[in-house]
Design a protein around this motif. Structure first.
Motif, PDB file in Angstrom:
ATOM      1  N   THR A  49      31.903  42.476  30.273  1.00 40.07           N
ATOM      2  CA  THR A  49      30.944  43.323  30.983  1.00 40.07           C
ATOM      3  C   THR A  49      31.291  44.790  30.797  1.00 40.07           C
ATOM      4  O   THR A  49      32.436  45.126  30.460  1.00 40.07           O
ATOM      5  CB  THR A  49      30.939  42.989  32.494  1.00 40.07           C
ATOM      6  OG1 THR A  49      29.890  43.717  33.139  1.00 40.07           O
ATOM      7  CG2 THR A  49      32.268  43.351  33.146  1.00 40.07           C
ATOM      8  N   THR A  62      30.199  51.349  36.595  1.00 41.91           N
ATOM      9  CA  THR A  62      29.039  50.494  36.841  1.00 41.91           C
ATOM     10  C   THR A  62      29.264  49.753  38.163  1.00 41.91           C
ATOM     11  O   THR A  62      30.337  49.827  38.768  1.00 41.91           O
ATOM     12  CB  THR A  62      28.874  49.470  35.714  1.00 41.91           C
ATOM     13  OG1 THR A  62      30.027  48.611  35.702  1.00 41.91           O
ATOM     14  CG2 THR A  62      28.732  50.150  34.362  1.00 41.91           C
ATOM     15  N   LYS A  63      28.264  49.005  38.599  1.00 39.49           N
ATOM     16  CA  LYS A  63      28.409  48.211  39.813  1.00 39.49           C
ATOM     17  C   LYS A  63      29.560  47.212  39.662  1.00 39.49           C
ATOM     18  O   LYS A  63      30.379  47.025  40.570  1.00 39.49           O
ATOM     19  CB  LYS A  63      27.095  47.475  40.116  1.00 39.49           C
ATOM     20  CG  LYS A  63      27.131  46.657  41.391  1.00 39.49           C
ATOM     21  CD  LYS A  63      25.785  45.980  41.654  1.00 39.49           C
ATOM     22  CE  LYS A  63      25.844  45.143  42.943  1.00 39.49           C
ATOM     23  NZ  LYS A  63      24.533  44.473  43.219  1.00 39.49           N
ATOM     24  N   THR A  64      29.634  46.587  38.501  1.00 39.28           N
ATOM     25  CA  THR A  64      30.730  45.657  38.228  1.00 39.28           C
ATOM     26  C   THR A  64      32.057  46.391  38.174  1.00 39.28           C
ATOM     27  O   THR A  64      33.085  45.900  38.657  1.00 39.28           O
ATOM     28  CB  THR A  64      30.500  44.933  36.887  1.00 39.28           C
ATOM     29  OG1 THR A  64      29.192  44.360  36.880  1.00 39.28           O
ATOM     30  CG2 THR A  64      31.534  43.844  36.661  1.00 39.28           C
ATOM     31  N   LYS A  66      32.919  49.072  39.820  1.00 41.03           N
ATOM     32  CA  LYS A  66      33.361  49.408  41.180  1.00 41.03           C
ATOM     33  C   LYS A  66      34.031  48.210  41.850  1.00 41.03           C
ATOM     34  O   LYS A  66      35.029  48.351  42.550  1.00 41.03           O
ATOM     35  CB  LYS A  66      32.177  49.888  42.012  1.00 41.03           C
ATOM     36  CG  LYS A  66      31.639  51.252  41.584  1.00 41.03           C
ATOM     37  CD  LYS A  66      30.408  51.640  42.393  1.00 41.03           C
ATOM     38  CE  LYS A  66      29.859  52.980  41.936  1.00 41.03           C
ATOM     39  NZ  LYS A  66      28.613  53.349  42.683  1.00 41.03           N
ATOM     40  N   ALA A  67      33.456  47.029  41.632  1.00 38.36           N
ATOM     41  CA  ALA A  67      34.058  45.822  42.209  1.00 38.36           C
ATOM     42  C   ALA A  67      35.421  45.541  41.577  1.00 38.36           C
ATOM     43  O   ALA A  67      36.375  45.164  42.263  1.00 38.36           O
ATOM     44  CB  ALA A  67      33.126  44.634  42.004  1.00 38.36           C
ATOM     45  N   GLU A  69      37.431  47.756  40.191  1.00 45.10           N
ATOM     46  CA  GLU A  69      38.392  48.811  40.529  1.00 45.10           C
ATOM     47  C   GLU A  69      39.211  48.464  41.761  1.00 45.10           C
ATOM     48  O   GLU A  69      40.430  48.679  41.794  1.00 45.10           O
ATOM     49  CB  GLU A  69      37.666  50.142  40.751  1.00 45.10           C
ATOM     50  CG  GLU A  69      38.616  51.283  41.095  1.00 45.10           C
ATOM     51  CD  GLU A  69      37.911  52.495  41.660  1.00 45.10           C
ATOM     52  OE1 GLU A  69      38.547  53.570  41.695  1.00 45.10           O
ATOM     53  OE2 GLU A  69      36.745  52.374  42.084  1.00 45.10           O
TER      54      GLU A  69
END
Length: 305
Positions: A49, A62-64, A66-67, A69
């Motif tokens: 991703t 990206t949204k992914t 942030k998760a 991180e």
């Protein structure tokens, strides 16, 4: 077994996040920009991703991303703590300890305590973050802090171990000769200016509920903050009131500057504790500092130990 990211890839991603771009991160890490880019590309391939995209002012997660991180930081923090602990076993005076501390311990016991501790363990690196538990709990969960000392009314026993240190009577205080110094009830303090800790939950939310039982309908001046120096200025030079432990008045420096406002309402006691995460293994140097904290509070408040 699935292919896992390499530590240097995680550290490179953290560097890019912290510096806001690949070029600055590469410079800080002593790498070439192409090498840094290849590292992130390989990490994204392993994860399947995109983690970073280019924004107007640099790269953004990206949204992914942030998760990822949050988990990545936890892993790196724990690994760094593990390496530090191994070194401490070999050299007991070495190591890092980071802890959170609310206002009263920061003002009263902690400065002298950590100064003496540093004299004994000269190579230890000590970091103190001042604030309330509700604001520092996330850092405690992530392993960025080893423990917390302070008022822990909003502590979850499912996540944390809490060791009681002391229970303190609280009161309303203002500067010497404050215009409201003779007020005998909270109702007489409507319209007063207040300096209160910046919290989203816990003890001081309850205090605010007592001060403003119907909400701050009069729009009284309230400043929220965690800075003792700013709070001191507001109280002594601008007539702000604050709620704090009554035993502060035993300090000669405060007796000359501050008076208790003699309201008849009793503020809830402050319950000060030592808190740390159940699943977090404390390093030897953190354990030693905690032992000193326990001993100091037992000596200062023997009746409560």
């Amino acid at each position: 077994m699935k292919e896992l990211p390499k530590i240097n890839q995680l550290k490179n991603l953290r560097a890019i996040i912290n510096h806001g771009g690949v070029r600055l991160a590469a410079l800080a890490a002593g790498q070439t920009q192409p090498a840094m880019t290849r590292s992130i590309n390989e990490l994204e391939r392993i994860l399947g991703t995109r983690l970073l995209v280019r924004g107007e002012s640099g790269v953004i997660l990206t949204k992914t991303g942030k998760a990822f991180e949050a988990r990545m930081n936890f892993i790196l923090n724990e690994l760094e703590r593990a390496v530090d602990e191994v070194k401490q076993i070999e050299q007991v005076s070495y190591g890092e300890v980071a802890f959170g501390c609310s206002h009263f311990p920061a003002f009263d016991t902690i400065p002298g305590l950590i100064n003496a501790f540093k004299d004994q363990y000269k190579e230890a690196r000590i970091t103190v973050i001042e604030g309330q538990f509700s604001e520092l709990a996330s850092a405690l969960r992530m392993g960025k802090l080893d423990f917390f000392i302070g008022n822990t009314l909003d502590l979850s026993s499912r996540e944390f171990i809490s060791e009681h240190l002391v229970t303190l009577e609280f009161c309303v205080m203002g500067r010497k000769d404050h215009p409201l110094k003779n007020c005998s009830s909270l109702s007489e303090l409507h319209g007063a200016k207040w300096f209160l800790p910046a919290v989203t939950a816990g003890y001081y939310i309850n205090i605010e509920g007592l001060i403003f039982p119907c909400g701050n309908i009069d729009e009284a001046a309230v400043i929220y903050g965690d800075s003792l120096s700013i709070g001191r200025k507001l109280v002594l030079e601008h007539d702000y009131l604050f709620a704090g432990p009554k035993c502060m008045m035993t300090e000669s420096s405060y007796q000359e500057l501050v008076d208790v406002i003699p309201i008849r309402e009793q503020l809830p006691d402050g319950h000060y504790s030592l808190a740390y995460r159940k699943s977090h293994i404390l390093t030897p140097i953190a354990e030693k500092l905690i032992q000193v904290i326990r001993s100091t509070y037992n000596d200062l408040f023997p009746a409560q130990s």
